[in-house]
Design a protein around this motif. Structure first.
Motif, PDB file in Angstrom:
ATOM      1  N   VAL A 250       0.595   5.947   1.587  1.00  0.00           N
ATOM      2  CA  VAL A 250      -0.344   6.668   2.562  1.00  0.00           C
ATOM      3  C   VAL A 250      -0.142   6.137   3.879  1.00  0.00           C
ATOM      4  O   VAL A 250      -0.196   4.643   4.031  1.00  0.00           O
ATOM      5  N   ILE A 251      -0.250   6.553   4.941  1.00  0.00           N
ATOM      6  CA  ILE A 251      -0.216   6.051   6.530  1.00  0.00           C
ATOM      7  C   ILE A 251      -1.784   5.297   6.497  1.00  0.00           C
ATOM      8  O   ILE A 251      -2.929   6.033   6.062  1.00  0.00           O
ATOM      9  N   ASP A 252      -1.562   4.221   7.014  1.00  0.00           N
ATOM     10  CA  ASP A 252      -2.577   3.253   7.248  1.00  0.00           C
ATOM     11  C   ASP A 252      -3.724   3.797   8.037  1.00  0.00           C
ATOM     12  O   ASP A 252      -5.013   3.696   7.736  1.00  0.00           O
ATOM     13  N   TRP A 253      -3.424   4.810   9.141  1.00  0.00           N
ATOM     14  CA  TRP A 253      -4.506   5.191   9.727  1.00  0.00           C
ATOM     15  C   TRP A 253      -5.300   6.397   9.189  1.00  0.00           C
ATOM     16  O   TRP A 253      -6.536   6.917   9.655  1.00  0.00           O
ATOM     17  N   ASN A 254      -4.873   6.957   8.169  1.00  0.00           N
ATOM     18  CA  ASN A 254      -5.673   7.885   7.566  1.00  0.00           C
ATOM     19  C   ASN A 254      -6.392   7.525   6.351  1.00  0.00           C
ATOM     20  O   ASN A 254      -6.338   7.447   5.444  1.00  0.00           O
ATOM     21  N   VAL A 255      -7.699   7.171   6.955  1.00  0.00           N
ATOM     22  CA  VAL A 255      -8.848   6.415   6.448  1.00  0.00           C
ATOM     23  C   VAL A 255      -9.314   7.591   5.347  1.00  0.00           C
ATOM     24  O   VAL A 255      -9.724   7.287   4.213  1.00  0.00           O
ATOM     25  N   ASN A 256      -9.460   8.818   5.793  1.00  0.00           N
ATOM     26  CA  ASN A 256      -9.982   9.950   4.810  1.00  0.00           C
ATOM     27  C   ASN A 256      -9.153   9.984   3.535  1.00  0.00           C
ATOM     28  O   ASN A 256      -9.660  10.042   2.386  1.00  0.00           O
ATOM     29  N   ALA A 257      -7.645   9.915   3.757  1.00  0.00           N
ATOM     30  CA  ALA A 257      -6.720  10.169   2.647  1.00  0.00           C
ATOM     31  C   ALA A 257      -6.927   8.872   1.809  1.00  0.00           C
ATOM     32  O   ALA A 257      -6.779   9.200   0.347  1.00  0.00           O
ATOM     33  N   ILE A 258      -6.955   7.569   2.371  1.00  0.00           N
ATOM     34  CA  ILE A 258      -7.360   6.472   1.650  1.00  0.00           C
ATOM     35  C   ILE A 258      -8.410   6.575   0.826  1.00  0.00           C
ATOM     36  O   ILE A 258      -8.403   6.219  -0.515  1.00  0.00           O
ATOM     37  N   ASN A 259      -9.691   6.893   1.336  1.00  0.00           N
ATOM     38  CA  ASN A 259     -11.114   6.969   0.478  1.00  0.00           C
ATOM     39  C   ASN A 259     -10.757   8.118  -0.616  1.00  0.00           C
ATOM     40  O   ASN A 259     -11.277   7.619  -1.558  1.00  0.00           O
ATOM     41  N   PHE A 260     -10.047   9.054  -0.267  1.00  0.00           N
ATOM     42  CA  PHE A 260      -9.812  10.053  -1.428  1.00  0.00           C
ATOM     43  C   PHE A 260      -9.170   9.432  -2.651  1.00  0.00           C
ATOM     44  O   PHE A 260      -9.356   9.669  -3.645  1.00  0.00           O
ATOM     45  N   TYR A 261      -7.933   8.888  -2.054  1.00  0.00           N
ATOM     46  CA  TYR A 261      -7.215   8.307  -3.174  1.00  0.00           C
ATOM     47  C   TYR A 261      -7.814   7.373  -4.194  1.00  0.00           C
ATOM     48  O   TYR A 261      -7.835   7.273  -5.304  1.00  0.00           O
ATOM     49  N   GLU A 262      -8.741   6.605  -3.460  1.00  0.00           N
ATOM     50  CA  GLU A 262      -9.493   5.528  -4.063  1.00  0.00           C
ATOM     51  C   GLU A 262     -10.595   6.248  -5.119  1.00  0.00           C
ATOM     52  O   GLU A 262     -10.768   5.748  -6.224  1.00  0.00           O
ATOM     53  N   GLN A 263     -11.155   7.264  -4.431  1.00  0.00           N
ATOM     54  CA  GLN A 263     -12.087   7.998  -5.579  1.00  0.00           C
ATOM     55  C   GLN A 263     -11.550   8.553  -6.707  1.00  0.00           C
ATOM     56  O   GLN A 263     -12.045   8.881  -7.738  1.00  0.00           O
ATOM     57  N   MET A 264     -10.031   8.908  -6.385  1.00  0.00           N
ATOM     58  CA  MET A 264      -9.361   9.446  -7.536  1.00  0.00           C
ATOM     59  C   MET A 264      -8.926   8.486  -8.418  1.00  0.00           C
ATOM     60  O   MET A 264      -8.640   8.497  -9.461  1.00  0.00           O
ATOM     61  N   GLY A 265      -9.243   7.178  -8.362  1.00  0.00           N
ATOM     62  CA  GLY A 265      -8.892   6.129  -9.214  1.00  0.00           C
ATOM     63  C   GLY A 265      -7.720   5.570  -8.695  1.00  0.00           C
ATOM     64  O   GLY A 265      -7.095   4.593  -9.640  1.00  0.00           O
ATOM     65  N   ALA A 266      -7.000   5.613  -7.866  1.00  0.00           N
ATOM     66  CA  ALA A 266      -5.817   5.101  -7.310  1.00  0.00           C
ATOM     67  C   ALA A 266      -5.904   3.839  -6.690  1.00  0.00           C
ATOM     68  O   ALA A 266      -6.962   3.542  -6.032  1.00  0.00           O
ATOM     69  N   GLN A 267      -4.984   2.911  -6.981  1.00  0.00           N
ATOM     70  CA  GLN A 267      -5.115   1.551  -6.212  1.00  0.00           C
ATOM     71  C   GLN A 267      -4.100   1.599  -4.962  1.00  0.00           C
ATOM     72  O   GLN A 267      -3.050   2.279  -4.876  1.00  0.00           O
ATOM     73  N   VAL A 268      -4.778   1.195  -3.904  1.00  0.00           N
ATOM     74  CA  VAL A 268      -4.128   1.393  -2.733  1.00  0.00           C
ATOM     75  C   VAL A 268      -3.660  -0.418  -2.371  1.00  0.00           C
ATOM     76  O   VAL A 268      -4.339  -1.171  -2.080  1.00  0.00           O
ATOM     77  N   PHE A 269      -2.566  -0.599  -2.584  1.00  0.00           N
ATOM     78  CA  PHE A 269      -1.965  -1.951  -2.220  1.00  0.00           C
ATOM     79  C   PHE A 269      -1.596  -2.245  -0.754  1.00  0.00           C
ATOM     80  O   PHE A 269      -0.660  -1.657  -0.060  1.00  0.00           O
ATOM     81  N   LYS A 270      -2.628  -3.056  -0.207  1.00  0.00           N
ATOM     82  CA  LYS A 270      -2.562  -3.217   1.209  1.00  0.00           C
ATOM     83  C   LYS A 270      -1.267  -4.500   1.311  1.00  0.00           C
ATOM     84  O   LYS A 270      -0.670  -4.758   2.931  1.00  0.00           O
ATOM     85  N   GLU A 271      -0.914  -5.170   0.342  1.00  0.00           N
ATOM     86  CA  GLU A 271       0.068  -6.077   0.536  1.00  0.00           C
ATOM     87  C   GLU A 271       1.557  -5.711   0.746  1.00  0.00           C
ATOM     88  O   GLU A 271       2.570  -6.220   0.950  1.00  0.00           O
ATOM     89  N   TRP A 272       1.769  -4.511   0.299  1.00  0.00           N
ATOM     90  CA  TRP A 272       3.028  -3.723   0.018  1.00  0.00           C
ATOM     91  C   TRP A 272       3.473  -3.371   1.420  1.00  0.00           C
ATOM     92  O   TRP A 272       2.666  -2.703   2.082  1.00  0.00           O
ATOM     93  N   ARG A 273       4.851  -3.375   1.687  1.00  0.00           N
ATOM     94  CA  ARG A 273       5.204  -2.709   2.861  1.00  0.00           C
ATOM     95  C   ARG A 273       6.604  -1.856   2.518  1.00  0.00           C
ATOM     96  O   ARG A 273       7.464  -2.185   1.956  1.00  0.00           O
ATOM     97  N   LEU A 274       6.707  -0.820   3.012  1.00  0.00           N
ATOM     98  CA  LEU A 274       7.891   0.219   2.933  1.00  0.00           C
ATOM     99  C   LEU A 274       8.945  -0.352   3.740  1.00  0.00           C
ATOM    100  O   LEU A 274       8.855  -0.725   5.048  1.00  0.00           O
ATOM    101  N   CYS A 275      10.053  -0.407   3.025  1.00  0.00           N
ATOM    102  CA  CYS A 275      11.419  -0.699   3.729  1.00  0.00           C
ATOM    103  C   CYS A 275      11.990   0.593   3.817  1.00  0.00           C
ATOM    104  O   CYS A 275      12.276   1.192   2.665  1.00  0.00           O
TER     105      CYS A 275
END
Length: 228
Positions: free
Chosen positions: A188-213
């Motif tokens: 998920v794109i880091d500026w899309n706060v609404n999507a991040i909150n939605f995914y977390e409410q669904m029970g998903a872990q959002v890993f801030k330490e991972w970076r896409l290569c």
């Protein structure tokens, strides 16, 4: 002088009661005939994500690459469709791998969709394509079993904030459970706060330490010139 208008009774039912506007949704497997809609959805997603400069997909390119394998064995696309009338409950014999998800919804007011005419699979039935999810198998080696990776999940603007994104994500997760898939993941794109909150409410872990290569374009082609 005209007499004053009578005050409304307290138990008056509003003209736009939620029960006035039933809406029906279906999530089904996409087919080659859906390529024009998939192409438009991907373009709208690129606009939303501010990445149109990376958008080079064509309908012919999608048609030649999306439907070369059985569903869930390679790239798979679920389409979200909306209709003012109930969808048939009979299973489409042409898609034995997946039974469509059918839901009924209540909305406060009719949905205004200015692009509706561009997303009508069957103009006689008033069914409109409202979103999609594209995913494919991966292999989490720590689990020693197949996973699903969601490349894209997108709901068109008029249909957002009504639970349809949750339906698309749930459809993939339910299919993963059905097939014994070990996990479902996406970015998920880091500026899309609404999507991040939605995914977390669904029970998903959002890993801030991972970076896409990513290697793509000229950088990818340059690899071919390197000696091994």
């Amino acid at each position: 002088m005209a007499p004053p208008t009578a005050a409304p009774e307290l138990n008056t039912v509003p003209e736009t009661s939620p029960t006035d506007h039933p809406m029906f949704s279906r999530i089904r497997l996409a087919t080659p005939t859906d390529v024009p809609f998939i192409h438009k959805l991907i373009h709208q997603m690129a606009v939303f994500e501010r990445l149109t400069h990376l958008f080079v997909a064509t309908e012919s390119g999608l048609a030649s690459t999306l439907f070369n394998s059985r569903p869930f064995q390679a790239v798979t696309v679920f389409l979200l469709e909306i209709s003012p009338s109930p969808f048939p409950t009979t299973h489409d014999a042409s898609s034995p791998e997946f039974t469509p998800f059918l839901e009924t919804h209540k909305v406060d007011i009719p949905i205004e969709d200015p692009d509706k005419d561009k997303f009508l699979p069957d103009k006689l039935n008033d069914v409109v394509v409202a979103g999609f999810v594209l995913f494919f198998p991966n292999y989490p080696s720590f689990l020693a079993k197949q996973g699903f990776y969601i490349e894209d999940i997108f709901v068109r603007e008029p249909y957002r904030r009504k639970g349809f994104g949750k339906l698309l994500l749930t459809a993939v997760a339910k299919q993963a459970v059905k097939l014994g898939v070990g996990r479902v993941e996406w970015i998920v794109i880091d500026w899309n706060v609404n999507a991040i909150n939605f995914y977390e409410q669904m029970g998903a872990q959002v890993f801030k330490e991972w970076r896409l290569c990513r290697l793509t374009g000229d950088a990818l082609q340059a690899i071919d010139k390197l000696s091994i």
